[in-house]
Design a protein around this motif. Structure first.
Motif, PDB file in Angstrom:
ATOM      1  N   GLY A 130       0.822  -1.200   0.000  1.00  0.00           N
ATOM      2  CA  GLY A 130       0.000   0.000   0.000  1.00  0.00           C
ATOM      3  C   GLY A 130       0.858   1.252   0.000  1.00  0.00           C
ATOM      4  N   LEU A 131       0.249   2.370  -0.389  1.00  0.00           N
ATOM      5  CA  LEU A 131       0.953   3.649  -0.495  1.00  0.00           C
ATOM      6  C   LEU A 131       0.259   4.703   0.354  1.00  0.00           C
ATOM      7  N   VAL A 132       1.025   5.382   1.202  1.00  0.00           N
ATOM      8  CA  VAL A 132       0.544   6.555   1.914  1.00  0.00           C
ATOM      9  C   VAL A 132       1.093   7.769   1.182  1.00  0.00           C
ATOM     10  N   LEU A 133       0.202   8.543   0.572  1.00  0.00           N
ATOM     11  CA  LEU A 133       0.611   9.696  -0.230  1.00  0.00           C
ATOM     12  C   LEU A 133       0.448  10.963   0.606  1.00  0.00           C
ATOM     13  N   ILE A 134       1.555  11.657   0.832  1.00  0.00           N
ATOM     14  CA  ILE A 134       1.572  12.860   1.653  1.00  0.00           C
ATOM     15  C   ILE A 134       1.369  14.083   0.764  1.00  0.00           C
ATOM     16  N   MET A 135       0.342  14.880   1.068  1.00  0.00           N
ATOM     17  CA  MET A 135       0.083  16.100   0.305  1.00  0.00           C
ATOM     18  C   MET A 135      -0.183  17.255   1.265  1.00  0.00           C
ATOM     19  N   ASP A 136       0.410  18.392   1.009  1.00  0.00           N
ATOM     20  CA  ASP A 136       0.140  19.600   1.787  1.00  0.00           C
ATOM     21  C   ASP A 136      -1.329  19.963   1.587  1.00  0.00           C
ATOM     22  N   SER A 137      -2.077  20.065   2.676  1.00  0.00           N
ATOM     23  CA  SER A 137      -3.513  20.331   2.577  1.00  0.00           C
ATOM     24  C   SER A 137      -3.826  21.668   1.922  1.00  0.00           C
ATOM     25  N   ARG A 138      -2.826  22.553   1.868  1.00  0.00           N
ATOM     26  CA  ARG A 138      -3.046  23.846   1.217  1.00  0.00           C
ATOM     27  C   ARG A 138      -2.863  23.759  -0.292  1.00  0.00           C
ATOM     28  N   ASP A 175      -1.097   7.961 -10.837  1.00  0.00           N
ATOM     29  CA  ASP A 175      -1.223   7.290 -12.136  1.00  0.00           C
ATOM     30  C   ASP A 175      -0.292   6.088 -12.234  1.00  0.00           C
ATOM     31  N   TRP A 176       0.886   6.206 -11.637  1.00  0.00           N
ATOM     32  CA  TRP A 176       1.816   5.077 -11.630  1.00  0.00           C
ATOM     33  C   TRP A 176       1.273   3.943 -10.765  1.00  0.00           C
ATOM     34  N   PHE A 177       0.740   4.298  -9.598  1.00  0.00           N
ATOM     35  CA  PHE A 177       0.448   3.285  -8.586  1.00  0.00           C
ATOM     36  C   PHE A 177      -0.931   2.664  -8.690  1.00  0.00           C
ATOM     37  N   ARG A 178      -1.939   3.427  -9.022  1.00  0.00           N
ATOM     38  CA  ARG A 178      -3.311   2.918  -8.964  1.00  0.00           C
ATOM     39  C   ARG A 178      -3.553   1.690  -9.842  1.00  0.00           C
ATOM     40  N   PRO A 179      -2.898   1.543 -11.007  1.00  0.00           N
ATOM     41  CA  PRO A 179      -3.109   0.326 -11.794  1.00  0.00           C
ATOM     42  C   PRO A 179      -2.690  -0.958 -11.091  1.00  0.00           C
ATOM     43  N   THR A 180      -1.878  -0.867 -10.019  1.00  0.00           N
ATOM     44  CA  THR A 180      -1.486  -2.067  -9.276  1.00  0.00           C
ATOM     45  C   THR A 180      -2.674  -2.644  -8.499  1.00  0.00           C
ATOM     46  N   GLY A 181      -3.700  -1.834  -8.257  1.00  0.00           N
ATOM     47  CA  GLY A 181      -4.849  -2.296  -7.490  1.00  0.00           C
ATOM     48  C   GLY A 181      -4.634  -2.283  -5.990  1.00  0.00           C
ATOM     49  N   LYS A 182      -3.474  -1.842  -5.543  1.00  0.00           N
ATOM     50  CA  LYS A 182      -3.181  -1.791  -4.109  1.00  0.00           C
ATOM     51  C   LYS A 182      -3.740  -0.496  -3.511  1.00  0.00           C
ATOM     52  N   PRO A 183      -4.023  -0.472  -2.209  1.00  0.00           N
ATOM     53  CA  PRO A 183      -4.667   0.699  -1.605  1.00  0.00           C
ATOM     54  C   PRO A 183      -3.754   1.915  -1.481  1.00  0.00           C
ATOM     55  N   VAL A 184      -4.392   3.082  -1.508  1.00  0.00           N
ATOM     56  CA  VAL A 184      -3.716   4.367  -1.331  1.00  0.00           C
ATOM     57  C   VAL A 184      -4.429   5.129  -0.215  1.00  0.00           C
ATOM     58  N   HIS A 185      -3.654   5.670   0.713  1.00  0.00           N
ATOM     59  CA  HIS A 185      -4.229   6.518   1.758  1.00  0.00           C
ATOM     60  C   HIS A 185      -3.576   7.889   1.662  1.00  0.00           C
ATOM     61  N   THR A 228      -4.895   2.889  12.098  1.00  0.00           N
ATOM     62  CA  THR A 228      -5.996   1.966  11.779  1.00  0.00           C
ATOM     63  C   THR A 228      -5.921   1.519  10.325  1.00  0.00           C
ATOM     64  N   VAL A 229      -5.703   2.475   9.424  1.00  0.00           N
ATOM     65  CA  VAL A 229      -5.670   2.162   7.990  1.00  0.00           C
ATOM     66  C   VAL A 229      -4.490   1.263   7.650  1.00  0.00           C
ATOM     67  N   VAL A 230      -3.286   1.671   8.049  1.00  0.00           N
ATOM     68  CA  VAL A 230      -2.081   0.912   7.712  1.00  0.00           C
ATOM     69  C   VAL A 230      -2.087  -0.443   8.426  1.00  0.00           C
ATOM     70  N   GLY A 231      -2.527  -0.459   9.666  1.00  0.00           N
ATOM     71  CA  GLY A 231      -2.616  -1.722  10.387  1.00  0.00           C
ATOM     72  C   GLY A 231      -3.542  -2.711   9.698  1.00  0.00           C
ATOM     73  N   ALA A 232      -4.650  -2.209   9.147  1.00  0.00           N
ATOM     74  CA  ALA A 232      -5.588  -3.074   8.425  1.00  0.00           C
ATOM     75  C   ALA A 232      -4.955  -3.649   7.169  1.00  0.00           C
ATOM     76  N   TRP A 233      -4.101  -2.865   6.510  1.00  0.00           N
ATOM     77  CA  TRP A 233      -3.400  -3.387   5.322  1.00  0.00           C
ATOM     78  C   TRP A 233      -2.528  -4.578   5.700  1.00  0.00           C
ATOM     79  N   PHE A 234      -1.748  -4.416   6.760  1.00  0.00           N
ATOM     80  CA  PHE A 234      -0.873  -5.506   7.202  1.00  0.00           C
ATOM     81  C   PHE A 234      -1.695  -6.727   7.620  1.00  0.00           C
ATOM     82  N   ASP A 235      -2.773  -6.482   8.349  1.00  0.00           N
ATOM     83  CA  ASP A 235      -3.611  -7.587   8.814  1.00  0.00           C
ATOM     84  C   ASP A 235      -4.218  -8.359   7.642  1.00  0.00           C
TER      85      ASP A 235
END
Length: 210
Positions: A108-116, A128-138, A187-194
């Motif tokens: 899974g990928l955690v994508l960090i973006m400045d909220s501003r 665009d690179w990652f989403r075709p893998t079908g793996k989750p993004v947070h 919670t999100v990342v832990g669920a991925w591992f689980d």
């Protein structure tokens, strides 16, 4: 102990051939100066675990941190910083794209973006690179403490609307300064591992039954 509190530095690499063979991993990626290192430090409750540079773009390697039980956090090089040689930017881009697309250990990928300034052109390229893998993004919308309450609501809704039809992508606000949003990331990342561990156990049981 919470998921990130036991995080320890493992190794650093600058070549995909040097990546560890064992374990499963979650990657943290983001535009330079979006608050990626600060987010990792906040999650781990450690002020200097991930290096925070006053000069964005200084982190040029892939840094591995260990959760234990062969679970890894991968801190990817920040992208989008203009004041680096074109050769270095090209190296980063190749490294990131090949890692995101081809890394089997990555769950899974955690994508960090400045909220501003969320969903810049480079953020979209990462997706665009990652989403075709079908793996989750947070998506972590960092530095949310710099926005008013109404601005936070507006930004969160706008980014969520972008991915309304894609259950693969989830979004939240995050503030390293206020330590807000930590529990949700855990919670999100832990669920991925689980989920991966559950799949592996199911496969092992199936194999044993043959």
């Amino acid at each position: 102990m919470s998921l990130f509190r036991g995080l320890k530095f493992l190794t650093t690499v600058n070549d995909l051939k040097m990546l560890p063979n064992e374990g499963i991993e979650v990657a943290f990626a983001g535009r330079s100066n979006a608050g990626k290192s600060s987010s990792i430090n906040t999650l781990a409750n450690h002020t200097r675990l991930a290096f925070v540079s006053k000069t964005p773009g200084r982190t040029q390697h892939i840094n591995y941190f260990d959760f234990g039980e062969e679970r890894r956090l991968v801190d990817l090089p920040g992208y989008g910083y203009a004041d680096v040689p074109a050769r270095v930017r090209a190296h980063w881009e190749k490294l990131l794209s090949q890692y995101l697309v081809g890394r089997e250990n990555l769950i899974g990928l955690v994508l960090i973006m400045d909220s501003r300034r969320p969903l810049t052109e480079l953020d979209r390229r990462m997706l665009d690179w990652f989403r075709p893998t079908g793996k989750p993004v947070h998506c972590l919308l960092t530095k949310s403490d710099k926005l008013t309450t109404q601005e936070r609501i507006k930004t969160l809704r706008a980014v969520e609307a972008e991915f309304a039809d894609d259950p693969q992508v989830t979004v939240q606000l995050f503030s390293s300064l206020k330590k807000q949003g930590v529990e949700n990331v855990e919670t999100v990342v832990g669920a991925w591992f689980d989920a991966i561990r559950f799949e592996q156990n199911q496969q092992d049981e199936t194999t044993d039954g043959i």
